[in-house]
Motif scaffolding. Sequence first.
Motif, PDB file in Angstrom:
ATOM      1  N   VAL A  36       1.145  -6.942   0.557  1.00  0.00           N
ATOM      2  CA  VAL A  36       1.448  -6.000  -0.446  1.00  0.00           C
ATOM      3  C   VAL A  36       1.013  -6.480  -1.630  1.00  0.00           C
ATOM      4  O   VAL A  36       0.588  -5.887  -2.898  1.00  0.00           O
ATOM      5  CB  VAL A  36       3.342  -6.790  -0.429  1.00  0.00           C
ATOM      6  N   ASP A  37       0.741  -8.017  -2.373  1.00  0.00           N
ATOM      7  CA  ASP A  37       0.323  -8.642  -2.859  1.00  0.00           C
ATOM      8  C   ASP A  37      -1.326  -7.469  -4.037  1.00  0.00           C
ATOM      9  O   ASP A  37      -2.114  -7.206  -4.850  1.00  0.00           O
ATOM     10  CB  ASP A  37      -0.509 -10.024  -3.302  1.00  0.00           C
ATOM     11  N   HIS A  38      -1.943  -7.784  -2.563  1.00  0.00           N
ATOM     12  CA  HIS A  38      -3.268  -7.379  -3.159  1.00  0.00           C
ATOM     13  C   HIS A  38      -3.292  -5.939  -3.361  1.00  0.00           C
ATOM     14  O   HIS A  38      -3.983  -5.524  -4.791  1.00  0.00           O
ATOM     15  CB  HIS A  38      -4.467  -7.275  -0.937  1.00  0.00           C
ATOM     16  N   TRP A  39      -2.425  -4.613  -2.981  1.00  0.00           N
ATOM     17  CA  TRP A  39      -3.100  -3.519  -3.148  1.00  0.00           C
ATOM     18  C   TRP A  39      -1.513  -3.472  -4.436  1.00  0.00           C
ATOM     19  O   TRP A  39      -2.251  -2.275  -4.919  1.00  0.00           O
ATOM     20  CB  TRP A  39      -1.808  -2.784  -2.123  1.00  0.00           C
ATOM     21  N   THR A  40      -1.331  -4.529  -4.678  1.00  0.00           N
ATOM     22  CA  THR A  40      -0.067  -3.883  -6.032  1.00  0.00           C
ATOM     23  C   THR A  40      -1.385  -3.807  -7.106  1.00  0.00           C
ATOM     24  O   THR A  40      -1.398  -3.051  -7.975  1.00  0.00           O
ATOM     25  CB  THR A  40       0.781  -5.133  -5.943  1.00  0.00           C
ATOM     26  N   ASN A  41      -2.289  -5.298  -6.772  1.00  0.00           N
ATOM     27  CA  ASN A  41      -3.527  -5.478  -7.762  1.00  0.00           C
ATOM     28  C   ASN A  41      -4.327  -4.429  -7.868  1.00  0.00           C
ATOM     29  O   ASN A  41      -4.398  -4.096  -9.357  1.00  0.00           O
ATOM     30  CB  ASN A  41      -4.214  -6.448  -7.338  1.00  0.00           C
ATOM     31  N   VAL A  42      -4.356  -3.559  -6.884  1.00  0.00           N
ATOM     32  CA  VAL A  42      -5.662  -2.433  -6.797  1.00  0.00           C
ATOM     33  C   VAL A  42      -5.201  -1.343  -7.913  1.00  0.00           C
ATOM     34  O   VAL A  42      -5.728  -0.845  -8.398  1.00  0.00           O
ATOM     35  CB  VAL A  42      -5.446  -1.719  -5.299  1.00  0.00           C
ATOM     36  N   MET A  43      -3.719  -0.788  -7.261  1.00  0.00           N
ATOM     37  CA  MET A  43      -3.026  -0.460  -8.251  1.00  0.00           C
ATOM     38  C   MET A  43      -2.708  -0.474  -9.929  1.00  0.00           C
ATOM     39  O   MET A  43      -2.805   0.645 -10.085  1.00  0.00           O
ATOM     40  CB  MET A  43      -1.952   0.463  -7.028  1.00  0.00           C
ATOM     41  N   ASP A  44      -2.686  -1.653 -10.081  1.00  0.00           N
ATOM     42  CA  ASP A  44      -2.762  -2.003 -11.354  1.00  0.00           C
ATOM     43  C   ASP A  44      -3.923  -1.422 -12.252  1.00  0.00           C
ATOM     44  O   ASP A  44      -4.203  -1.526 -13.125  1.00  0.00           O
ATOM     45  CB  ASP A  44      -1.865  -3.642 -11.055  1.00  0.00           C
ATOM     46  N   TYR A  45      -5.004  -1.006 -11.764  1.00  0.00           N
ATOM     47  CA  TYR A  45      -6.410  -1.361 -11.823  1.00  0.00           C
ATOM     48  C   TYR A  45      -6.844  -0.209 -11.672  1.00  0.00           C
ATOM     49  O   TYR A  45      -7.905   0.745 -13.253  1.00  0.00           O
ATOM     50  CB  TYR A  45      -7.792  -2.826 -11.688  1.00  0.00           C
ATOM     51  N   TYR A  46      -6.710   0.734 -11.331  1.00  0.00           N
ATOM     52  CA  TYR A  46      -6.789   2.351 -10.505  1.00  0.00           C
ATOM     53  C   TYR A  46      -6.369   3.006 -10.608  1.00  0.00           C
ATOM     54  O   TYR A  46      -5.016   2.679  -9.683  1.00  0.00           O
ATOM     55  CB  TYR A  46      -7.988   2.233  -9.446  1.00  0.00           C
ATOM     56  N   ASP A  47      -6.104   3.952 -11.220  1.00  0.00           N
ATOM     57  CA  ASP A  47      -5.413   4.881 -11.165  1.00  0.00           C
ATOM     58  C   ASP A  47      -5.662   6.132  -9.255  1.00  0.00           C
ATOM     59  O   ASP A  47      -6.285   6.349  -9.589  1.00  0.00           O
ATOM     60  CB  ASP A  47      -4.751   6.245 -12.113  1.00  0.00           C
ATOM     61  N   VAL A  48      -5.333   5.904  -8.542  1.00  0.00           N
ATOM     62  CA  VAL A  48      -5.181   6.612  -7.368  1.00  0.00           C
ATOM     63  C   VAL A  48      -4.424   7.676  -7.283  1.00  0.00           C
ATOM     64  O   VAL A  48      -3.199   7.729  -7.119  1.00  0.00           O
ATOM     65  CB  VAL A  48      -4.945   5.592  -6.224  1.00  0.00           C
ATOM     66  N   PRO A  49      -5.005   9.049  -6.748  1.00  0.00           N
ATOM     67  CA  PRO A  49      -4.204  10.397  -6.676  1.00  0.00           C
ATOM     68  C   PRO A  49      -3.045  10.368  -5.350  1.00  0.00           C
ATOM     69  O   PRO A  49      -3.286   9.258  -4.471  1.00  0.00           O
ATOM     70  CB  PRO A  49      -5.265  10.806  -6.607  1.00  0.00           C
ATOM     71  N   ILE A  50      -1.972  10.811  -5.476  1.00  0.00           N
ATOM     72  CA  ILE A  50      -0.695  10.381  -4.565  1.00  0.00           C
ATOM     73  C   ILE A  50      -0.737  11.927  -4.128  1.00  0.00           C
ATOM     74  O   ILE A  50      -0.639  12.707  -4.120  1.00  0.00           O
ATOM     75  CB  ILE A  50       0.464  10.200  -5.711  1.00  0.00           C
ATOM     76  N   ASP A  51      -1.378  11.536  -2.754  1.00  0.00           N
ATOM     77  CA  ASP A  51      -1.544  13.042  -1.745  1.00  0.00           C
ATOM     78  C   ASP A  51       0.001  13.102  -1.889  1.00  0.00           C
ATOM     79  O   ASP A  51       0.640  14.998  -1.579  1.00  0.00           O
ATOM     80  CB  ASP A  51      -1.585  12.832  -0.277  1.00  0.00           C
ATOM     81  N   ASN A  52       0.997  12.719  -1.770  1.00  0.00           N
ATOM     82  CA  ASN A  52       2.509  13.309  -1.111  1.00  0.00           C
ATOM     83  C   ASN A  52       3.829  12.601  -1.146  1.00  0.00           C
ATOM     84  O   ASN A  52       3.640  11.236  -1.451  1.00  0.00           O
ATOM     85  CB  ASN A  52       2.510  14.027   0.690  1.00  0.00           C
ATOM     86  N   THR A  53       4.793  12.546  -1.261  1.00  0.00           N
ATOM     87  CA  THR A  53       6.492  11.792  -1.668  1.00  0.00           C
ATOM     88  C   THR A  53       7.140  11.856  -1.061  1.00  0.00           C
ATOM     89  O   THR A  53       7.747  12.935  -1.093  1.00  0.00           O
ATOM     90  CB  THR A  53       6.573  12.710  -3.729  1.00  0.00           C
ATOM     91  N   PHE A  54       7.725  11.214  -0.242  1.00  0.00           N
ATOM     92  CA  PHE A  54       8.629  11.594   0.421  1.00  0.00           C
ATOM     93  C   PHE A  54       9.975  11.200   0.014  1.00  0.00           C
ATOM     94  O   PHE A  54       9.896   9.686  -0.970  1.00  0.00           O
ATOM     95  CB  PHE A  54       8.601  10.432   1.494  1.00  0.00           C
ATOM     96  N   ILE A  55      11.176  11.830  -0.712  1.00  0.00           N
ATOM     97  CA  ILE A  55      13.206  11.238  -1.189  1.00  0.00           C
ATOM     98  C   ILE A  55      13.707  11.500   0.168  1.00  0.00           C
ATOM     99  O   ILE A  55      13.881  12.710   0.960  1.00  0.00           O
ATOM    100  CB  ILE A  55      12.663  12.329  -1.993  1.00  0.00           C
TER     101      ILE A  55
END
Length: 245
Positions: free
Chosen positions: A193-212
Amino acid sequence: MKSLISLIIFTLPGLLAYFWINLFGLTPTTKRDSSEVIAISALLWIPTVATILIIYQIMAGLSHVIHAPFDVWIIKKDWTMLSSTITDINKLTDNIWFLLYYVLLSLVISFLLAILVFTKGYPLLLGHINKVRKSRGVAPLSSQSTVWNEMFLNNQGQIVEYIKGDGTVSLTGCLIRVPRAHEPDKSIVLEAVDHWTNVMDYYDVPIDNTFIDTITGAVIKVYNTTGAEEAQQLYNERVNNGSIS
């Protein structure tokens, strides 16, 4: 004792086949009640028991025509030829060897039948159903029975962001464990979680799908896998170069 034997003979094969099919991932959109399970099990009971009895008849025939020294242990027992009545099966239930044979063959044949239904029968039936739906102007059914299965039970690593319904919790990580469709609690396990949170803070990765989840309001955003891997590589390079502490 008779009721237990009747339960084994007349319900076990169908229930086993239904159990295997559910384990393989062919689950209904809602939990079935007992009457629906009984009806489906009864349908699955027919081919399962037919195969078991055909094999039994073959073994019984061999036990009457093959003699020493050409026989083997499995046909040294007294195999009774069956006619076309339920009475014959009831008589055989007094023989412990027949019960063991019946239970073991039920396990094997129901498993093979479930594989056939899952890999051949259901896709073929779904294809015909979708042809009719398309001809009527109705959207075709998905290969998966639930939205949850379609999104998460695909045996593929997914980088996701989970947002609690009230927005108080937001976690980003690699999704490694998800519940099955009809588990009452939709608990998930996120890795790194910590690693991927840091990655997403620095880079704008596109979102394929959103489950609601329309009941709880929880949201799970599924990031593009290729984009997430590229962002991670760039992030790791910056960490190694000392650009990010």
